[in-house]
Design a protein around this motif. Structure first.
Motif, short mmCIF file in Angstrom:
data_model
loop_
_atom_site.label_atom_id
_atom_site.label_comp_id
_atom_site.label_asym_id
_atom_site.label_seq_id
_atom_site.Cartn_x
_atom_site.Cartn_y
_atom_site.Cartn_z
N LEU A 115 -46.43 -56.87 74.48
CA LEU A 115 -45.32 -56.76 73.53
C LEU A 115 -45.67 -57.37 72.17
CD1 LEU A 115 -42.24 -57.59 75.81
CD2 LEU A 115 -43.08 -55.35 75.09
N ALA A 116 -46.35 -58.51 72.18
CA ALA A 116 -46.72 -59.15 70.91
C ALA A 116 -47.72 -58.30 70.13
CB ALA A 116 -47.29 -60.54 71.17
N THR A 117 -48.67 -57.69 70.83
CA THR A 117 -49.67 -56.86 70.15
C THR A 117 -49.04 -55.62 69.55
OG1 THR A 117 -51.39 -57.64 71.68
CG2 THR A 117 -51.84 -55.62 70.45
N LEU A 118 -48.23 -54.92 70.33
CA LEU A 118 -47.57 -53.71 69.83
C LEU A 118 -46.57 -54.06 68.72
CD1 LEU A 118 -46.95 -51.77 73.17
CD2 LEU A 118 -48.78 -51.42 71.49
N GLY A 119 -45.82 -55.15 68.92
CA GLY A 119 -44.85 -55.53 67.89
C GLY A 119 -45.50 -55.97 66.60
N GLY A 120 -46.58 -56.76 66.71
CA GLY A 120 -47.27 -57.21 65.50
C GLY A 120 -47.91 -56.06 64.76
N TYR A 121 -48.46 -55.10 65.49
CA TYR A 121 -49.06 -53.92 64.84
C TYR A 121 -47.99 -53.09 64.15
CZ TYR A 121 -51.77 -49.65 64.24
OH TYR A 121 -52.41 -48.55 63.72
N GLY A 122 -46.86 -52.90 64.81
CA GLY A 122 -45.79 -52.10 64.21
C GLY A 122 -45.22 -52.74 62.96
N LEU A 123 -45.10 -54.08 62.96
CA LEU A 123 -44.54 -54.75 61.79
C LEU A 123 -45.44 -54.65 60.56
CD1 LEU A 123 -43.03 -58.01 63.35
CD2 LEU A 123 -41.77 -56.14 62.28
N THR A 124 -46.75 -54.50 60.77
CA THR A 124 -47.67 -54.42 59.64
C THR A 124 -48.02 -53.00 59.24
OG1 THR A 124 -49.53 -54.64 61.18
CG2 THR A 124 -48.69 -56.65 60.17
N ARG A 125 -47.78 -52.01 60.11
CA ARG A 125 -48.23 -50.65 59.82
C ARG A 125 -47.10 -49.67 59.55
NH1 ARG A 125 -51.98 -53.38 59.33
NH2 ARG A 125 -54.13 -53.05 60.06
N PHE A 126 -45.89 -50.02 59.91
CA PHE A 126 -44.77 -49.11 59.68
C PHE A 126 -43.82 -49.71 58.64
CE2 PHE A 126 -46.14 -48.23 64.05
CZ PHE A 126 -46.39 -46.87 63.96
N ASN A 127 -43.21 -48.82 57.89
CA ASN A 127 -42.30 -49.24 56.84
C ASN A 127 -40.93 -49.55 57.44
OD1 ASN A 127 -41.17 -49.81 54.36
ND2 ASN A 127 -40.96 -47.65 53.74
#
Length: 303
Positions: A115-127
């Motif tokens: 969850l932390a990996t997917l969430g951290g990636y989404g917060l930096t790559r999606f608007n």
């Protein structure tokens, strides 16, 4: 220059040197050696202070009962025995507590890291609107201790039937570890250049493929740091397992140790042995992966 002038100059020079602090009269190599010696001395005292409880637990666990119950215990035992560990593994339910702890820890590490990996990636790559405010606000959830969350969780878990359930305990401890873990991965993915992923997408790679082949390998230190952090949180947690897993068969190590304290007897050797074995994995994991742990907390220090 007359002899009197020489005497006056020597007197003034001597007076000047006497006014200079002793430290400034020392050469730079001497000053550096003194600083290094003092630093190592302070670190040695801190290290002994930290390791002495671990040493005392181990020494007590290999002492005979009669030596533990004496009024004046010695730092070095006069006799060593493994009977306490034999009793711990062959007579008591410690192996069951160890198995329960390993089951819960593996679940918490897998769920939290994913969850932390997917969430951290989404917060930096999606608007995402207000993503910076949201990411920083995540740490607000980390400030609450588990004792404040235990009673609301118990009521909620009772309503949905997750009391004495490993799944329920895994979700509860994940809630403790996830806020800070998500913040770590959010900061870490900010150091991964988006241009690398854009180049791969221009070549025809999908978003998922660029994440797996480019972003995740670079973010490996952060992922390992999150895994170690969630392991430490879950392995050492006492409050949530004590409230959410009340049955003796569901005890983990932290709650199972209390079983060695009976109504009229305190089994100190078994308690110390169980506590030593419970402390050892977290210490060894952090020591073995300290490079990744520090790199994950400070992405600028990766190297």
């Amino acid at each position: 220059m007359s002899e009197r002038d020489h005497e006056t100059r020597d007197t003034l020079s001597s007076q000047y040197r006497s006014d200079v602090p002793v430290w400034n009269r020392l050469s730079y190599p001497t000053q550096r050696k003194i600083r290094t010696t003092g630093l190592y001395g302070i670190l040695s005292v801190i290290l002994v202070t930290i390791l002495f409880p671990l040493y005392w637990m181990f020494i007590t666990s290999v002492r005979p009962q009669r030596e533990v119950q004496t009024r004046n215990p010695t730092v070095l035992p006069t006799e060593l025995t493994l009977e306490n560990y034999e009793s711990l593994f062959l007579v008591s339910d410690f192996p069951l507590y160890l198995q329960n702890s390993v089951t819960v820890v593996i679940g918490v590490v897998i769920v939290t890291t994913t969850l932390a990996t997917l969430g951290g990636y989404g917060l930096t790559r999606f608007n995402i609107p207000y993503q910076n405010t949201f990411a920083r606000g995540i740490l607000f959830g980390y400030m609450f201790p588990s004792i404040l969350l235990a009673i609301p969780m118990y009521i909620l878990w009772s309503d949905i039937g997750l009391i004495n359930s490993y799944i329920g305990l895994i979700f509860a401890e994940t809630a403790l570890a996830l806020p800070f873990s998500l913040w770590i991965m959010w900061k870490f993915f900010q150091t991964v250049p988006e241009s690398l992923e854009e180049s791969a997408r221009v070549s025809g790679a999908s978003r998922f493929r660029t994440m797996v082949d480019i972003a995740l390998p670079i973010a490996k230190p952060g992922i390992v740091a999150v895994g170690i952090f969630s392991f430490a949180i879950s392995w050492n947690e006492y409050t949530l397992p004590r409230i959410l897993m009340p049955d003796a068969d569901s005890y983990v190590i932290t709650t199972g140790i209390q079983a060695f304290q009976q109504q009229n007897t305190v089994m100190w050797t078994e308690i110390m042995g169980a506590t030593f074995l419970a402390s050892l994995p977290a210490f060894l994991f952090v020591y073995a992966f300290q490079k990744y742990l520090l790199a994950g907390f400070d992405p600028t220090d990766i190297g």
